[in-house]
Scaffold this active site. Structure first.
Site, PDB file in Angstrom:
ATOM      1  N   CYS A  36       1.572 -39.746   3.898  1.00 58.14           N
ATOM      2  CA  CYS A  36       0.462 -40.540   3.368  1.00 58.14           C
ATOM      3  C   CYS A  36       0.085 -41.628   4.368  1.00 58.14           C
ATOM      4  O   CYS A  36       0.715 -41.796   5.406  1.00 58.14           O
ATOM      5  CB  CYS A  36       0.834 -41.171   2.029  1.00 58.14           C
ATOM      6  SG  CYS A  36       2.111 -42.440   2.159  1.00 58.14           S
ATOM      7  N   CYS A  39       2.703 -44.103   5.503  1.00 58.10           N
ATOM      8  CA  CYS A  39       3.612 -43.633   6.560  1.00 58.10           C
ATOM      9  C   CYS A  39       3.033 -43.926   7.934  1.00 58.10           C
ATOM     10  O   CYS A  39       3.697 -44.500   8.811  1.00 58.10           O
ATOM     11  CB  CYS A  39       3.855 -42.130   6.421  1.00 58.10           C
ATOM     12  SG  CYS A  39       4.627 -41.622   4.877  1.00 58.10           S
ATOM     13  N   ASP A 448     -33.344 -40.578  31.283  1.00 53.38           N
ATOM     14  CA  ASP A 448     -33.642 -40.294  32.679  1.00 53.38           C
ATOM     15  C   ASP A 448     -34.629 -39.128  32.708  1.00 53.38           C
ATOM     16  O   ASP A 448     -34.700 -38.343  31.761  1.00 53.38           O
ATOM     17  CB  ASP A 448     -32.346 -39.926  33.412  1.00 53.38           C
ATOM     18  CG  ASP A 448     -32.592 -39.532  34.846  1.00 53.38           C
ATOM     19  OD1 ASP A 448     -33.324 -40.257  35.542  1.00 53.38           O
ATOM     20  OD2 ASP A 448     -32.071 -38.483  35.262  1.00 53.38           O
ATOM     21  N   ASP A 643     -27.774 -37.819  33.932  1.00 52.63           N
ATOM     22  CA  ASP A 643     -26.968 -36.692  34.426  1.00 52.63           C
ATOM     23  C   ASP A 643     -26.479 -36.863  35.852  1.00 52.63           C
ATOM     24  O   ASP A 643     -25.769 -36.001  36.365  1.00 52.63           O
ATOM     25  CB  ASP A 643     -27.774 -35.390  34.332  1.00 52.63           C
ATOM     26  CG  ASP A 643     -28.861 -35.310  35.399  1.00 52.63           C
ATOM     27  OD1 ASP A 643     -29.400 -36.371  35.785  1.00 52.63           O
ATOM     28  OD2 ASP A 643     -29.160 -34.194  35.839  1.00 52.63           O
ATOM     29  N   ASP A 647     -27.087 -42.572  37.525  1.00 54.46           N
ATOM     30  CA  ASP A 647     -27.129 -43.010  36.126  1.00 54.46           C
ATOM     31  C   ASP A 647     -25.801 -43.608  35.662  1.00 54.46           C
ATOM     32  O   ASP A 647     -25.722 -44.135  34.550  1.00 54.46           O
ATOM     33  CB  ASP A 647     -27.467 -41.827  35.204  1.00 54.46           C
ATOM     34  CG  ASP A 647     -28.814 -41.206  35.530  1.00 54.46           C
ATOM     35  OD1 ASP A 647     -29.764 -41.968  35.782  1.00 54.46           O
ATOM     36  OD2 ASP A 647     -28.906 -39.961  35.541  1.00 54.46           O
TER      37      ASP A 647
END
Length: 749
Positions: A36, A39, A448, A643, A647
């Site tokens: 649970c 724990c 971009d 990408d 960037d």
């Protein structure tokens, strides 16, 4: 960007990511014995008490992510967990198949299933013996003894996991959900045994002990099955890779190539291997020979096969189509795309979202409070009932049973498991759970242009001849000259001509003019392709095409006169317009940042649907970073999509960085979300999935908090019997898990 946002955005180690903080080592542990939220909270609290340790423990994945200083060892970390009463072992990296921890899960689930079946059958009989008057009256005292005998294996054997965990925690002066279950069923069982053997009371509750344990085992088994389904995406990823590979080796003496089948683990960088039609690509590599199509859907989410040829890269675990390929291994083992994807998904599933911290803090003190409430309930009912112990016992037991915080502990991790797993299936890699919070707040998306909104590759867009010269004749002349050049513009013209059915003519006397263009002889005519400076005469119509600046325009002509203008441009992706429209539907304002010229940027923005006022062109890499900062200073919460290397700084600065998987490693490392498909529409998919995952988490938490808040008073007032409480508690956890599993059906538009 505010300091609080920055901390949440960049402090990944605190969220359980695999990258340790500066000066710290990192280890992921498989944890056994947790049942649970109490724990996991207890283990996490114990680990974080060690000097310099930063730990996050996840109940759903049963893993701990720990950063620790050099003066501590892995053994110290494991020992601390074991002293807390749980098992721990370093996670074993198994990319080729099921990890040991997952195999262990299957064994535990089978054991749990057996206990559940036995307990359910026996508890049903005990329930009938107690609740059906004709049977109860016919058996009389013998019925009580039969209930006792049937309840014994349920209480001791089927309920052993609860009692064992409760005893371990009691030895460490701690309490968990198992404590509540064990104390409640022991109270019912103990009272009934004493009453049976002494005869001082006819009120016996063997059915309470038996049925409650059966209900809880049913609930726990359903939870285990559901959690396994939540992990199914990660399991599928780990099983995707090829197991064997046909590697090519030089034969000693003859020097000829021959095939040898070896386990994929023995493949090394530089090895060449064969991929036949229908086979999986063994590892990331570059095609040396052959053409085919590759189905990358299981890795990238890309639905359509892609054409591949020599010199192009392929990803391990993708499926070869119709052709035979020879591939040279570029990355192997944990460096492959598949391994890195799996690691990212594991990282996201092991960590914790900030919203879960509140649930953890409540769970840590919840069980002791419930024990006190149960004792008070017993005491109050004892007074109200005039000392009737049997009547007072049942509300107290109901409080213990109904108060289980399982639903609270499962609310966040099960949704996180399912959401990140579904994201991986769609080619969306969410690096950490804290990122879900960021997507909720984002109101601005900075895109971009090159490689994100556009294909990143120049293509032929326009041929404008003058006079009586046909367009195809002008294109044929230009393409013929450009067959001798490797310049990207030249390749775009040649490819564009082929697509239009125009075939180049043979050329002689080819001359490359660096920075200007090229010249060659077609039959007896010297044809020039390049900048205006190469021509003595440029007609006004062609000058206007040059001035329009719709792309990169070159002139083609002969005898010093330009005869036609040919334009190539980086064109928008087919999905870019719909992607921008979806972002607007999500309440986001799109911006376009590009290093390209103003005219080209505005043309692309117009095509995809971005307002001209939100376009910034001629932007240098450092300018992109500054634009993101400027938007943040205006109070905007910014997502950056890119990408390339240029960037990376902006991706890192943004509140949410999203890198196209087709881009550079630097961009991917700087981002929070990696989009494996080159389709910019994935941006909206990622934000939509993240927001839905967070919404599911909130629904789960509202249910879990509301359930316990309402149920405990009802049980204390005697309005819920222990039987109903056990069923309701089990159902609560199951509902939370099933609600999380709805994310498996999330589909891209």
């Amino acid at each position: 960007m505010s300091s609080s946002t920055s901390t949440a955005r960049h402090d990944r180690s605190a969220a359980g990511g695999p990258v340790a903080s500066a000066g710290l080592q990192h280890i992921d542990l498989d944890i056994t014995g947790m049942t649970c939220a109490s724990c996991s909270a207890r283990i996490e609290r114990k680990l974080n008490k060690l000097d310099g340790v930063q730990a996050s423990v996840n109940l759903a994945t049963e893993k701990a992510s720990v950063d620790f200083p050099a003066d501590l060892s892995v053994a110290d970390i494991v020992t601390t967990v074991e002293k807390t009463g749980y098992g721990a072992s370093p996670v074993q990296e198994e990319r080729g198949g099921l990890a040991p921890a997952m195999t262990h899960d299957v064994v535990d689930r089978d054991s749990l299933r057996l206990r559940m079946i036995v307990a359910s059958v026996l508890a049903f009989v005990v329930f009938l013996l107690h609740m059906v008057p004709p049977v109860r009256d016919a058996l009389g005292t013998a019925g009580h003894w039969l209930q006792f005998l049937l309840t014994l294996p349920v209480y001791f054997w089927a309920g052993w996991p609860f009692h064992r965990a409760a005893a371990i925690n009691a030895r460490h002066l701690a309490s968990t959900m198992d404590t509540l279950v064990s104390v409640g069923t022991t109270a019912a069982m103990g009272w009934s045994v004493v009453a049976l053997f002494t005869g001082f009371s006819h009120d016996m509750y063997f059915e309470v002990a038996a049925v409650v344990i059966a209900f809880l085992l049913i609930g726990r088994y359903i939870e285990a099955r559901a959690k396994a389904q939540g992990r199914s995406a990660l399991t599928s990823l780990m099983q995707l890779g090829a197991k064997e590979v046909a590697v090519l080796r030089h034969e000693t003496g003859s020097g000829a190539w021959s095939e040898h089948r070896i386990p994929v683990e023995e493949l090394a960088v530089g090895d060449r291997f064969v991929v036949r039609p229908g086979e999986k690509v063994a590892t990331d590599g570059r095609i040396v020979d052959g053409t085919s199509t590759i189905d990358a859907s299981m890795v990238t989410g890309e639905s359509m096969p892609v054409e591949v040829a020599p010199g192009e890269d392929v990803v391990g675990a993708t499926v070869n189509g119709h052709g035979r390929l020879i591939v040279e291994a570029v990355r192997v083992g944990n460096e492959t795309t598949l391994a890195r994807i799996t690691a990212l998904v594991e990282q996201a599933q092991t960590g914790k979202a900030p919203i879960q911290r509140l649930a953890d803090r409540i769970s840590a003190v919840f069980v002791p409070v419930v024990l006190v409430v149960a004792l008070l309930t017993f005491a109050v009912w004892l007074v109200v009932s005039g000392g009737d112990v049997a009547r007072s016992l049942m509300p107290a037991v109901a409080v213990l049973i109904i108060a289980c915080p399982c639903a609270l502990g499962l609310a966040t991790p099960t949704a996180l498991l399912t959401g990140t797993g579904r994201g991986a299936e769609l080619g969306i890699l969410i690096k950490g759970p804290q990122i879900l919070e960021s997507t909720r707040l984002v109101d601005t998306v900075v895109l971009d242009k090159t490689g994100t909104l556009t294909t990143g590759e120049p293509v032929l867009t326009e041929v404008v001849p003058v006079g009586t010269l046909p367009a195809d004749a002008a294109l044929k002349a230009a393409a013929s000259v450009e067959t001798g050049s490797e310049h990207p513009v030249a390749r775009a013209i040649v490819e564009g001509a082929r697509e239009r059915g125009v075939h180049p003519s043979p050329i002689t006397d080819f001359v490359n003019l660096p920075g200007q263009g090229a010249r060659a002889r077609i039959k007896d005519t010297a044809v020039t392709v390049g900048k205006p400076d190469l021509f003595e005469q440029v007609p006004e119509a062609l000058a206007q095409v040059l001035a329009a600046g719709t792309g990169t325009t070159v002139l083609v002509g002969w005898d010093g006169v330009a005869r036609a203008a040919i334009t190539v441009a980086d064109t928008p992706r087919p999905s870019s317009a719909s992607a921008v429209s979806r972002l607007k539907e999500l309440g986001l304002t799109p911006y376009l940042l590009t290093g390209d010229n103003e005219h080209t940027a505005r043309r692309v923005a117009q095509v995809v649907g971005i307002d001209a006022a939100n376009v910034d062109a001629g932007v240098l890499p450092q300018d992109k970073f500054e634009h993101v900062v400027a938007l943040q200073e205006q109070g905007r919460v910014v997502a950056m999509v890119g990408d390339g290397v240029n960037d990376a700084a902006a991706l890192a600065q943004a509140d949410l960085g999203m890198a196209m998987g087709s881009g550079t490693d630097v961009a991917a490392e700087s981002a929070d979300i990696v989009l494996m498909r080159s389709d910019v529409d994935t941006v909206a998919d990622a934000i939509g999935l993240s927001r839905k995952t967070l919404r599911i988490i909130k629904e789960n938490l509202v249910w879990a908090f509301g359930y316990n808040t309402l149920a405990i008073p009802l049980a204390a007032l005697g309005l819920l019997t222990p039987l109903i409480a056990g069923a309701a508690m089990a159902l609560s956890s199951v509902l939370v898990v099933l609600n999380s599993l709805r994310l498996k059906g999330y589909a891209r538009r």
